[in-house]
Design a protein around this motif. Structure first.
Motif, PDB file in Angstrom:
ATOM      1  N   ALA A 274       0.825  -1.204   0.000  1.00  0.00           N
ATOM      2  CA  ALA A 274       0.000   0.000   0.000  1.00  0.00           C
ATOM      3  C   ALA A 274       0.866   1.264   0.000  1.00  0.00           C
ATOM      4  CB  ALA A 274      -0.936   0.003   1.203  1.00  0.00           C
ATOM      5  N   ALA A 275       1.891   1.281   0.825  1.00  0.00           N
ATOM      6  CA  ALA A 275       2.785   2.441   0.870  1.00  0.00           C
ATOM      7  C   ALA A 275       3.495   2.625  -0.459  1.00  0.00           C
ATOM      8  CB  ALA A 275       3.799   2.285   2.001  1.00  0.00           C
ATOM      9  N   ALA A 276       3.913   1.522  -1.069  1.00  0.00           N
ATOM     10  CA  ALA A 276       4.599   1.596  -2.361  1.00  0.00           C
ATOM     11  C   ALA A 276       3.674   2.115  -3.446  1.00  0.00           C
ATOM     12  CB  ALA A 276       5.153   0.230  -2.739  1.00  0.00           C
ATOM     13  N   LEU A 277       2.394   1.750  -3.391  1.00  0.00           N
ATOM     14  CA  LEU A 277       1.422   2.247  -4.366  1.00  0.00           C
ATOM     15  C   LEU A 277       1.251   3.757  -4.248  1.00  0.00           C
ATOM     16  CD1 LEU A 277      -1.320  -0.521  -4.213  1.00  0.00           C
ATOM     17  CD2 LEU A 277       0.162  -0.023  -6.165  1.00  0.00           C
ATOM     18  N   HIS A 278       1.121   4.253  -3.028  1.00  0.00           N
ATOM     19  CA  HIS A 278       0.989   5.700  -2.823  1.00  0.00           C
ATOM     20  C   HIS A 278       2.251   6.425  -3.292  1.00  0.00           C
ATOM     21  CE1 HIS A 278      -2.835   6.206  -0.683  1.00  0.00           C
ATOM     22  NE2 HIS A 278      -2.606   5.015  -0.136  1.00  0.00           N
ATOM     23  N   PHE A 279       3.397   5.875  -2.966  1.00  0.00           N
ATOM     24  CA  PHE A 279       4.672   6.467  -3.355  1.00  0.00           C
ATOM     25  C   PHE A 279       4.787   6.539  -4.877  1.00  0.00           C
ATOM     26  CE2 PHE A 279       9.229   6.142  -4.316  1.00  0.00           C
ATOM     27  CZ  PHE A 279       9.771   7.111  -3.483  1.00  0.00           C
ATOM     28  N   ALA A 280       4.451   5.436  -5.554  1.00  0.00           N
ATOM     29  CA  ALA A 280       4.550   5.382  -7.012  1.00  0.00           C
ATOM     30  C   ALA A 280       3.530   6.294  -7.676  1.00  0.00           C
ATOM     31  CB  ALA A 280       4.370   3.947  -7.494  1.00  0.00           C
ATOM     32  N   ALA A 281       2.321   6.361  -7.106  1.00  0.00           N
ATOM     33  CA  ALA A 281       1.295   7.239  -7.659  1.00  0.00           C
ATOM     34  C   ALA A 281       1.731   8.696  -7.573  1.00  0.00           C
ATOM     35  CB  ALA A 281      -0.026   7.041  -6.918  1.00  0.00           C
ATOM     36  N   ALA A 282       2.385   9.058  -6.489  1.00  0.00           N
ATOM     37  CA  ALA A 282       2.893  10.420  -6.342  1.00  0.00           C
ATOM     38  C   ALA A 282       3.999  10.693  -7.355  1.00  0.00           C
ATOM     39  CB  ALA A 282       3.409  10.635  -4.922  1.00  0.00           C
ATOM     40  N   ALA A 283       4.895   9.730  -7.538  1.00  0.00           N
ATOM     41  CA  ALA A 283       5.980   9.897  -8.513  1.00  0.00           C
ATOM     42  C   ALA A 283       5.415  10.102  -9.913  1.00  0.00           C
ATOM     43  CB  ALA A 283       6.902   8.681  -8.487  1.00  0.00           C
ATOM     44  N   ALA A 284       4.431   9.295 -10.287  1.00  0.00           N
ATOM     45  CA  ALA A 284       3.828   9.412 -11.618  1.00  0.00           C
ATOM     46  C   ALA A 284       3.088  10.733 -11.768  1.00  0.00           C
ATOM     47  CB  ALA A 284       2.883   8.240 -11.871  1.00  0.00           C
ATOM     48  N   ALA A 285       2.398  11.164 -10.710  1.00  0.00           N
ATOM     49  CA  ALA A 285       1.665  12.430 -10.770  1.00  0.00           C
ATOM     50  C   ALA A 285       2.612  13.599 -11.016  1.00  0.00           C
ATOM     51  CB  ALA A 285       0.883  12.641  -9.473  1.00  0.00           C
ATOM     52  N   ILE A 286       3.728  13.603 -10.326  1.00  0.00           N
ATOM     53  CA  ILE A 286       4.713  14.668 -10.533  1.00  0.00           C
ATOM     54  C   ILE A 286       5.248  14.619 -11.955  1.00  0.00           C
ATOM     55  CG2 ILE A 286       6.972  15.560  -9.846  1.00  0.00           C
ATOM     56  CD1 ILE A 286       6.368  14.394  -7.017  1.00  0.00           C
ATOM     57  N   SER A 287       5.510  13.410 -12.454  1.00  0.00           N
ATOM     58  CA  SER A 287       6.145  13.267 -13.769  1.00  0.00           C
ATOM     59  C   SER A 287       5.284  13.829 -14.898  1.00  0.00           C
ATOM     60  CB  SER A 287       6.492  11.798 -14.045  1.00  0.00           C
ATOM     61  OG  SER A 287       5.343  11.041 -14.403  1.00  0.00           O
ATOM     62  N   VAL A 288       3.966  13.709 -14.800  1.00  0.00           N
ATOM     63  CA  VAL A 288       3.113  14.166 -15.904  1.00  0.00           C
ATOM     64  C   VAL A 288       2.959  15.686 -15.931  1.00  0.00           C
ATOM     65  CG1 VAL A 288       1.841  11.984 -15.985  1.00  0.00           C
ATOM     66  CG2 VAL A 288       0.901  13.907 -14.667  1.00  0.00           C
ATOM     67  N   THR A 289       3.455  16.368 -14.919  1.00  0.00           N
ATOM     68  CA  THR A 289       3.408  17.830 -14.921  1.00  0.00           C
ATOM     69  C   THR A 289       4.611  18.443 -15.631  1.00  0.00           C
ATOM     70  OG1 THR A 289       4.585  18.097 -12.795  1.00  0.00           O
ATOM     71  CG2 THR A 289       2.187  17.794 -12.706  1.00  0.00           C
ATOM     72  N   ARG A 290       5.484  17.581 -16.166  1.00  0.00           N
ATOM     73  CA  ARG A 290       6.718  18.024 -16.812  1.00  0.00           C
ATOM     74  C   ARG A 290       6.877  17.347 -18.166  1.00  0.00           C
ATOM     75  NH1 ARG A 290      10.384  16.389 -11.537  1.00  0.00           N
ATOM     76  NH2 ARG A 290       9.669  18.058 -10.132  1.00  0.00           N
ATOM     77  N   ILE A 303       9.040  13.417  -4.055  1.00  0.00           N
ATOM     78  CA  ILE A 303       7.892  12.521  -3.870  1.00  0.00           C
ATOM     79  C   ILE A 303       7.383  12.598  -2.436  1.00  0.00           C
ATOM     80  CG2 ILE A 303       7.121  10.118  -3.964  1.00  0.00           C
ATOM     81  CD1 ILE A 303       9.391   9.687  -6.077  1.00  0.00           C
ATOM     82  N   GLU A 304       8.301  12.563  -1.486  1.00  0.00           N
ATOM     83  CA  GLU A 304       7.902  12.621  -0.086  1.00  0.00           C
ATOM     84  C   GLU A 304       7.254  13.959   0.253  1.00  0.00           C
ATOM     85  OE1 GLU A 304      11.528  11.588   1.892  1.00  0.00           O
ATOM     86  OE2 GLU A 304      11.105   9.430   1.801  1.00  0.00           O
ATOM     87  N   ALA A 305       7.778  15.057  -0.331  1.00  0.00           N
ATOM     88  CA  ALA A 305       7.175  16.374  -0.101  1.00  0.00           C
ATOM     89  C   ALA A 305       5.769  16.432  -0.683  1.00  0.00           C
ATOM     90  CB  ALA A 305       8.054  17.463  -0.709  1.00  0.00           C
ATOM     91  N   PHE A 306       5.579  15.853  -1.871  1.00  0.00           N
ATOM     92  CA  PHE A 306       4.257  15.804  -2.504  1.00  0.00           C
ATOM     93  C   PHE A 306       3.280  15.038  -1.631  1.00  0.00           C
ATOM     94  CE2 PHE A 306       1.089  13.837  -5.220  1.00  0.00           C
ATOM     95  CZ  PHE A 306       0.754  14.809  -6.136  1.00  0.00           C
ATOM     96  N   LEU A 307       3.717  13.895  -1.115  1.00  0.00           N
ATOM     97  CA  LEU A 307       2.834  13.091  -0.266  1.00  0.00           C
ATOM     98  C   LEU A 307       2.500  13.821   1.035  1.00  0.00           C
ATOM     99  CD1 LEU A 307       4.436   9.555  -0.761  1.00  0.00           C
ATOM    100  CD2 LEU A 307       2.136  10.256  -1.461  1.00  0.00           C
ATOM    101  N   ALA A 308       3.454  14.571   1.560  1.00  0.00           N
ATOM    102  CA  ALA A 308       3.197  15.335   2.789  1.00  0.00           C
ATOM    103  C   ALA A 308       2.105  16.367   2.560  1.00  0.00           C
ATOM    104  CB  ALA A 308       4.477  16.003   3.270  1.00  0.00           C
ATOM    105  N   VAL A 309       2.140  17.012   1.391  1.00  0.00           N
ATOM    106  CA  VAL A 309       1.105  17.996   1.053  1.00  0.00           C
ATOM    107  C   VAL A 309      -0.245  17.291   0.914  1.00  0.00           C
ATOM    108  CG1 VAL A 309       0.288  19.578  -0.737  1.00  0.00           C
ATOM    109  CG2 VAL A 309       2.696  19.614  -0.046  1.00  0.00           C
ATOM    110  N   GLN A 310      -0.242  16.120   0.270  1.00  0.00           N
ATOM    111  CA  GLN A 310      -1.499  15.382   0.094  1.00  0.00           C
ATOM    112  C   GLN A 310      -2.091  14.952   1.433  1.00  0.00           C
ATOM    113  OE1 GLN A 310      -2.986  15.074  -2.950  1.00  0.00           O
ATOM    114  NE2 GLN A 310      -1.286  16.361  -3.617  1.00  0.00           N
ATOM    115  N   ARG A 311      -1.224  14.741   2.418  1.00  0.00           N
ATOM    116  CA  ARG A 311      -1.689  14.366   3.756  1.00  0.00           C
ATOM    117  C   ARG A 311      -2.015  15.599   4.600  1.00  0.00           C
ATOM    118  NH1 ARG A 311       2.780  10.567   3.386  1.00  0.00           N
ATOM    119  NH2 ARG A 311       4.021  12.074   4.572  1.00  0.00           N
TER     120      ARG A 311
END
Length: 315
Positions: A274-290, A303-311
């Motif tokens: 579950a943690a890996a899925l959230h981590f990967a989803a955040a990585a992919a989300a960031i990637s499509v903005t570039r 990725i960790e900063a993005f997840l912190a904002v989402q939380r």
């Protein structure tokens, strides 16, 4: 197994130079449209996944091939800059792999592959790389090198007791006898249909496709659904459906590879799906903005900063 906090990821696959054309919209058959500009970005599904895993702080070894053209040195150097070990990357006479990519205003892409050196990577080339399997926690494979080479790599990993992740892209029907050798089958909707025969049109059909693939032998299935998120299912009956993080899409090129590489690194590091899925989803989300493939892949800190904002800023 890997040291605490460090995953050992071995990637066997393609290394390309992506030639990216921006267009307002994709042309219809027989139609010519004006391009908005052309750029060059290191890519290839194998190399993209290697960079994604490395930027997630995994120890990564790349096995593949580049040509003797001017792109070869640049492709190797780019991998090295990302922290990928390229000692097992071979030189093959001729051109490096090329991907011709059109990206429209919505960020959606169309891709034509020219295999180049990737098409010359043979099972015999894996002989020198066999000692590397012993140090790997997981081997990532795709479908942009000859299938006989990929199949030989799956067998070698299986013999070494190493987890295998196959991403059958471009889409093809994975042989039935190979599925039981896979610890993770990573597919998008198109690839899921090619392997399972189930057309993925909604969540119910996605669940049906994943269930069929697990029943056919895969230990776990990771079904990426683009802007709709991801579905994970495994042989133990565990099913996780995760929506995508909402972002402004610029370019989806390499997003699936980013997800797979980041997921593999975090899954091996933590053992927490579950943690890996959230981590990967955040990585992919960031990637499509570039724009670009490897150029768009974020580092662990991002990725960790993005997840912190989402939380909501909670750590």
């Amino acid at each position: 197994m890997a040291n605490v906090g460090m995953a050992n990821v071995m990637v066997i696959g393609s290394i390309n130079m992506d030639v990216v054309n921006r267009v307002h919209r994709h042309p219809r058959p027989g139609e010519t449209v004006h391009g908005l500009g052309t750029s060059y970005h290191p890519g290839g599904k194998g190399a993209n996944q290697a960079v994604a895993a490395a930027r997630a702080d995994a120890r990564v070894t790349m096995v593949g091939a580049v040509g003797t053209d001017g792109f070869g040195d640049e492709l190797i150097t780019n991998l090295q800059r990302a922290g990928v070990d390229t000692a097992a990357v071979l030189r093959k006479e001729g051109t490096s792999g090329l991907a011709f990519i059109d990206v429209d205003d919505a960020g959606e892409n169309l891709i034509i592959l020219s295999a180049g050196a990737n098409g010359k990577l043979s099972p015999s080339d894996l002989v020198a790389a066999r000692p590397l399997f012993a140090g790997a926690d997981i081997v990532l494979l795709q479908n942009e090198i000859p299938w006989e080479t990929t199949r030989a790599a799956i067998a070698a990993a299986h013999d070494a007791g190493v987890r295998v992740c196959l991403n059958p892209a471009p889409a093809f029907a994975v042989p039935a006898d190979v599925l039981p050798l896979l610890h993770l089958l990573a597919v998008n909707e198109t690839e899921a249909e090619a392997v399972s025969g189930v057309k993925v049109t909604d969540d119910a059909r996605a669940a049906e496709a994943a269930a069929q693939l697990v029943a056919a032998g895969a230990e776990a299935v990771l079904l990426t659904l683009g802007g709709d998120g991801v579905l994970y299912r495994d042989r133990g009956g565990r099913s996780i459906r995760l929506p995508a993080y909402p972002v402004d899409v610029v370019d989806t090129t390499g997003a699936g590879d980013t997800f797979i590489g980041a997921f593999a690194a975090e899954w091996v590091r933590t053992g927490d799906v579950a943690a890996a899925l959230h981590f990967a989803a955040a990585a992919a989300a960031i990637s499509v903005t570039r724009p670009g493939a490897q150029a768009s892949i974020p580092a662990r800190a991002e990725i960790e900063a993005f997840l912190a904002v989402q939380r909501g800023g909670r750590t």
